[in-house]
Design a protein around this motif. Structure first.
Motif, short mmCIF file in Angstrom:
data_model
loop_
_atom_site.label_atom_id
_atom_site.label_comp_id
_atom_site.label_asym_id
_atom_site.label_seq_id
_atom_site.Cartn_x
_atom_site.Cartn_y
_atom_site.Cartn_z
N LEU A 288 45.18 57.86 46.62
CA LEU A 288 43.93 57.22 46.18
C LEU A 288 43.35 57.94 44.98
N LEU A 289 43.00 57.15 43.97
CA LEU A 289 42.39 57.69 42.77
C LEU A 289 40.89 57.44 42.73
N ARG A 290 40.51 56.24 43.12
CA ARG A 290 39.11 55.88 43.01
C ARG A 290 38.82 54.66 43.87
N VAL A 291 37.64 54.60 44.46
CA VAL A 291 37.19 53.42 45.20
C VAL A 291 35.90 52.94 44.55
N SER A 292 35.73 51.63 44.55
CA SER A 292 34.55 51.04 43.93
C SER A 292 33.36 51.10 44.87
N ALA A 293 32.24 50.62 44.38
CA ALA A 293 31.07 50.49 45.24
C ALA A 293 31.32 49.40 46.27
N ALA A 294 30.75 49.57 47.44
CA ALA A 294 30.89 48.57 48.51
C ALA A 294 29.98 47.39 48.21
N ARG A 295 30.57 46.21 48.12
CA ARG A 295 29.83 45.00 47.79
C ARG A 295 29.87 44.03 48.96
N PRO A 296 28.95 43.05 49.00
CA PRO A 296 28.94 42.10 50.12
C PRO A 296 30.28 41.40 50.28
N GLY A 297 30.59 41.04 51.52
CA GLY A 297 31.90 40.50 51.82
C GLY A 297 32.20 39.18 51.15
N ARG A 298 31.20 38.42 50.75
CA ARG A 298 31.45 37.14 50.10
C ARG A 298 31.87 37.31 48.63
N THR A 299 31.77 38.53 48.10
CA THR A 299 32.15 38.78 46.72
C THR A 299 33.67 38.70 46.59
N SER A 300 34.14 38.04 45.54
CA SER A 300 35.58 37.96 45.31
C SER A 300 36.07 39.24 44.64
N GLU A 301 37.35 39.51 44.78
CA GLU A 301 37.93 40.72 44.21
C GLU A 301 37.86 40.71 42.69
N ILE A 302 38.06 39.54 42.09
CA ILE A 302 38.00 39.44 40.62
C ILE A 302 36.60 39.73 40.13
N THR A 303 35.59 39.22 40.82
CA THR A 303 34.20 39.47 40.41
C THR A 303 33.87 40.95 40.48
N ALA A 304 34.33 41.63 41.53
CA ALA A 304 34.07 43.06 41.65
C ALA A 304 34.73 43.85 40.52
N CYS A 305 35.96 43.48 40.16
CA CYS A 305 36.65 44.19 39.08
C CYS A 305 35.99 43.92 37.73
N ARG A 306 35.55 42.70 37.50
CA ARG A 306 34.88 42.40 36.23
C ARG A 306 33.54 43.11 36.13
N HIS A 307 32.87 43.28 37.26
CA HIS A 307 31.60 44.01 37.24
C HIS A 307 31.82 45.47 36.83
N ASP A 308 32.96 46.05 37.22
CA ASP A 308 33.29 47.43 36.86
C ASP A 308 34.00 47.54 35.51
N GLN A 309 34.23 46.39 34.83
CA GLN A 309 34.91 46.39 33.53
C GLN A 309 36.27 47.10 33.63
N LEU A 310 37.02 46.71 34.64
CA LEU A 310 38.27 47.40 34.94
C LEU A 310 39.31 47.21 33.84
N THR A 311 39.49 45.98 33.38
CA THR A 311 40.53 45.73 32.38
C THR A 311 40.26 46.48 31.08
N ALA A 312 39.00 46.54 30.67
CA ALA A 312 38.67 47.27 29.43
C ALA A 312 38.95 48.76 29.58
N LYS A 313 38.65 49.32 30.72
CA LYS A 313 38.90 50.75 30.93
C LYS A 313 40.40 51.04 31.09
N LEU A 314 41.15 50.10 31.62
CA LEU A 314 42.59 50.28 31.69
C LEU A 314 43.19 50.32 30.28
#
Length: 279
Positions: A156-182
Motif C-alpha cells: 500500500l502506498l496511499r489511501v484516499s479520504a473516506a467518502r460516502p458509499g454512493r460516490t463512484s470510484e471515478i468521481t473520487a479519483c477526479r476529486h483527488d486529481q489522480l490522472t494529473a498527478k500520475l
C-alpha cells in the motif's frame, strides 16, 4: 427473596488475557510514538504506562475489542480508552504519505506503474437523510468508499479520504486529481473496469490509467480483448492482497463510530499495515 442486580460489566467482572497477532516491534514503535507525543505536550502522568496504552490501542484496532471491556480489565474508564485510541490514530494518520510524495517515491525507485482499486468499508445504517448518502447501490449495503494505490507487489502506498458509499470510484479519483498527478510523476496506473472513462487524455497523449474492455449487448468482446482482460487481471492481483492486509484490522469490519473519523482511521491503519508487512 433477595434480588441480585449487580451489572454484568463492572469492576467485579472476570478478566482474561488474549494474544495479539502483531509483532513486538510494532508495539514498541507505537509506544515510542506515544511517549514522544506526551513529552511534546508536557503530559507528565497517565493512568497506564505507554507500553500498555499501545497494547490497548492495538487491541481495539486489530481485534475490534470493546473499549468498555478493556477498561474494566485495566481499572480505568471506558472514555479513557476511547480517548487514547483517538489520540494514537491521530498520531499515526499524520505519518501517512501524501499522494504526490508517494508517486514521486515510486518514480525515484525506478517504478513505472501503480495499481489502482477501490473498496467499500461497511458502516452502521444511520437514520434520516444521513442514511441515504452512505448506501452503495453497487454493494447493496451502507459504507464508505476508499481508493487505494499499491505498487506492483501489492504494498500500500496511499489511501484516499473516506467518502460516502454512493460516490463512484471515478468521481473520487477526479476529486483527488489522480490522472494529473500520475502524469506529473511520469507513472501509469492499472485499474479494473470500474475506472473505465477516468482517463480523458487526448489521442496524442499516452494513457495514465489503463483498464480492460467492457462488453455490450450489441458488441461482444473479441478474442484479443478477452486475452487483454485476462492479462490485466493477473497484473492487478497484488492490489487485492494490499486490501486484504488492510482489512485484517477488524475494526474495519463495520465502522461503528462517526464516519468523519474514518479517514484518519484508515490512514492510521495504512501506517501500521506497512510496518507489519515490511517486517
Amino acid at each position: 427473596m433477595k434480588k441480585n442486580n449487580h451489572p454484568v460489566e463492572g469492576p467485579d467482572g472476570l478478566v482474561c488475557t488474549a494474544r495479539l497477532p502483531l509483532s513486538s516491534a510494532t508495539l514498541n514503535w507505537l509506544a515510542g510514538l506515544i511517549r514522544g507525543h506526551l513529552k511534546k505536550i508536557r503530559s507528565r502522568w497517565r493512568a497506564l504506562p505507554q507500553g500498555r496504552i499501545a497494547a490497548l490501542v492495538l487491541a481495539v484496532l486489530r481485534c475490534d475489542q470493546r473499549p468498555g471491556d478493556l477498561a474494566g480489565g485495566n481499572g480505568i474508564h471506558r472514555t479513557t480508552v476511547t480517548r487514547w485510541v483517538r489520540e494514537a490514530v491521530g498520531l499515526l494518520a499524520a505519518r501517512a504519505p501524501r499522494l504526490d510524495r508517494a508517486l514521486k517515491k515510486i518514480a525515484r525507485q525506478g517504478g513505472g506503474m501503480v495499481l489502482l482499486d477501490g473498496t467499500l468499508i461497511r458502516t452502521r445504517r444511520r437514520s434520516g437523510k444521513e442514511n441515504r448518502k452512505n448506501y452503495s447501490g453497487k454493494s447493496k449495503c451502507h459504507g464508505l468508499l476508499v481508493i487505494a494505490l499499491t505498487d506492483d507487489r501489492g504494498r500500500l502506498l496511499r489511501v484516499s479520504a473516506a467518502r460516502p458509499g454512493r460516490t463512484s470510484e471515478i468521481t473520487a479519483c477526479r476529486h483527488d486529481q489522480l490522472t494529473a498527478k500520475l502524469r506529473a510523476a511520469g507513472l501509469g496506473a492499472i485499474a479494473d473496469l470500474g475506472f473505465v472513462g477516468l482517463d480523458d487524455s487526448g489521442p496524442d497523449t499516452g494513457p495514465a490509467v489503463i483498464t480492460g474492455y467492457k462488453a455490450a449487448r450489441n458488441r461482444p468482446l473479441t478474442r484479443g480483448q478477452k486475452l487483454s482482460n485476462t492479462a490485466l487481471a493477473a497484473v492487478r492481483a497484488p492490489v487485492e492482497h494490499g486490501f486484504a492486509h488492510l482489512k485484517n484490522w477488524r475494526v474495519l469490519g463495520k465502522v461503528r463510530t462517526d464516519p468523519t473519523w474514518a479517514t484518519a482511521l484508515v490512514r492510521a491503519l495504512l501506517v501500521l499495515t506497512n510496518r507489519e508487512v515490511s517486517r
